[in-house]
Enzyme design. Structure first.
Site: not given
Ligand code: BG6
Length: 476
Positions: A179, A371
């Site tokens: 990211e 993701e």
């Molecule tokens: C992304 C990141 O921003 O979202 C992860 O690459 C992160 O590291 C994921 O865990 C989900 O966000 P969160 O804040 O719910 O863990």
């Protein structure tokens, strides 16, 4: 069949959110170790509060996380049981170079990851490796100021060269920075930056951005030189901004915000700074620290594919005091058509298709969804089983949208790795209770629990999805 036969189904994690073992195997201290759970987390991750040593009154979830450092074999076996074709993970920079500027790497750290990659191969799982996922050695922050300093490029190059050489033949898919656009929103995590009093923060951010972009191009160059089979991707925190309505001001604002995010990928994928960003920086009196050869490097070493995270779309609205939605650190107006997760992240499967189309139209390179998932509170029943139908529904809808992007719109897609395939520490909040996994991990927000792993209902469901290459998304 919408998805290719060799479509890379799998899951994703990041070292700092699952590994733990922060002081084991010769590992050095990283920024992410020092980010506590609680109210100071946000000022720290945004670089507004200096916190470069542990203290007694904070809890630091990354120190132990889910202790994958000791459980990785068991965890990989569970991923294999679900049929994973790929596993996205990151390396802890300080396991390999404990200080970041060490002349020689730490053999124990290198061997640790080599064992993991070999086990992946044995299980038929293709590793997808993020070189840095929000981590930066503390030594480099204290002594060089993080990515604001151009010397960081040399340290990153050393890391990249070391791992491409050592893991040649074991790893083929690499992501340079997780990211990368998060640098503008959470600069301590994205670039190891703690602001000094009175400095022009925006200027510092763009200096750091230039250095990371150069480091990414350099890594791409080296990766291709060491092994022409290597495939290098950029990684974007994606989610298109919609204009709140057809008021041209909102449309223009949506365009501005989309460019703000895509600017990094524009450089990494097209190989040059886009005119809109150069004009903006000129207006603001911000000078990029461009040296001779920089622009050439960016131009020549663009990425092979575009990867991104997608949790939600966003909404642009110029009106002051507009109702805001929660979200992945990004600000967004509330979209009245969407429901939200328990953390206020708005749920928009169609937005995934829209976001994929934007990226594919713009770059014409293969995409990789690295993701996506639902952070939710899971309540195990008396037997410890979690029936996470809400997660299944979320994922099925997103996979359906992804299918449409491929089948109807013709997007080229390499794979899909859902976020937090095993419960891990949340990046934005530091909580364990914000769970994403197919596998439940017995640990709470204060670090209590046995760390036992237990498949949830979604475990069997995802197995079926992979087995049928995304054809059967039913939840019976
Ligand atoms: C992304 C990141 O921003 O979202 C992860 O690459 C992160 O590291 C994921 O865990 C989900 O966000 P969160 O804040 O719910 O863990």
């Amino acid at each position: 069949m919408p998805f290719k036969k060799d479509f890379l189904w799998g899951g994703a994690t990041a070292a700092n959110q699952c590994e733990g073992g922060y002081n084991l195997g010769g590992r050095g201290l990283a920024n992410v170790d020092l980010v506590p759970h609680g109210k100071d987390r946000f000022p720290i991750i945004t670089g507004q509060m200096k916190h470069l040593d542990f203290d007694d009154h904070h809890f630091y979830p990354a120190k132990e996380a889910i202790d994958m450092y000791h459980h990785w074999k068991e965890d990989l076996a569970l991923f294999a049981e679900m049929g994973f074709k790929t596993y996205r993970m990151s390396l802890a920079w300080t396991r390999i170079f404990p200080n970041g500027d060490d002349a020689v790497p730490n053999e124990e750290g290198l061997a640790f990851y080599e064992d993991i990659f070999k086990e992946c191969k044995r299980l038929g799982i293709e590793p997808l490796v993020t070189i840095t996922h929000f981590d930066c050695p503390v030594h480099l922050i204290k002594n060089y100021g993080g990515w604001r300093n151009r010397k960081m490029i040399d340290f990153y190059e050393r890391l990249a060269r070391t791992i491409f050489t050592r893991y040649k033949g074991l790893v083929k898919y690499w992501l340079t920075f997780n990211e990368i656009n998060m640098l503008l929103h959470a600069p301590f995590m994205g670039a190891g930056i703690v602001f000094e009093e009175g400095e022009n923060q925006e200027e510092v951010l763009y200096q750091a951005a230039h250095h990371e972009l150069l480091a990414s191009a350099l890594a791409t160059k080296i990766a291709h030189e060491i092994d022409p089979d290597n495939q290098i991707g950029c990684m974007l925190a994606a989610g298109d901004y919609y204009p709140y309505d057809c008021n041209p001001e909102n449309v223009l604002e949506a365009q501005r915000l989309n460019r703000e995010n895509l600017f990094f990928i524009d450089v990494q994928s097209r190989g040059y700074y886009p005119a809109y960003k150069l004009k903006e920086l000129e207006r603001k009196g911000i000078k990029l620290p461009i040296l001779e050869g920089d622009l050439e490097l960016l131009r020549q070493h663009t990425v092979d594919f575009i990867s991104f995270s997608y949790y939600s779309s966003r909404v642009a609205r110029v009106q002051e005091g507009a109702d805001l939605a929660g979200g992945n650190i990004f600000e967004s107006a509330k979209n009245p058509y969407l429901k939200s997760s328990e953390w206020g992240w708005q749920i928009d499967p169609e937005g995934l298709r829209i976001t994929m189309n934007t990226a594919y139209d713009r770059y014409q390179k293969p995409l990789f969804v690295v993701e996506n998932g639902l952070g939710a509170v899971d309540k195990p029943d008396a037997d410890g089983f979690v029936a996470d139908d809400y997660r299944i529904a979320y994922m099925a809808a997103h996979i359906e949208a992804m299918k449409a992007a491929v089948e109807i719109d013709g997007v080229e897609l390499l794979g899909y790795t859902s976020w937090g395939c095993i419960d891990l520490v949340s990046a934005s909040t530091g909580e364990m209770s914000k769970r994403y996994g197919f596998i439940y991990v017995d640990r709470d927000d204060e670090g209590n629990g046995t760390l036992e792993r237990r498949p949830k209902k979604s475990f069997a469901w995802y197995k079926q999805v992979i087995e049928t290459n995304g054809e059967d998304l039913s939840n019976d």
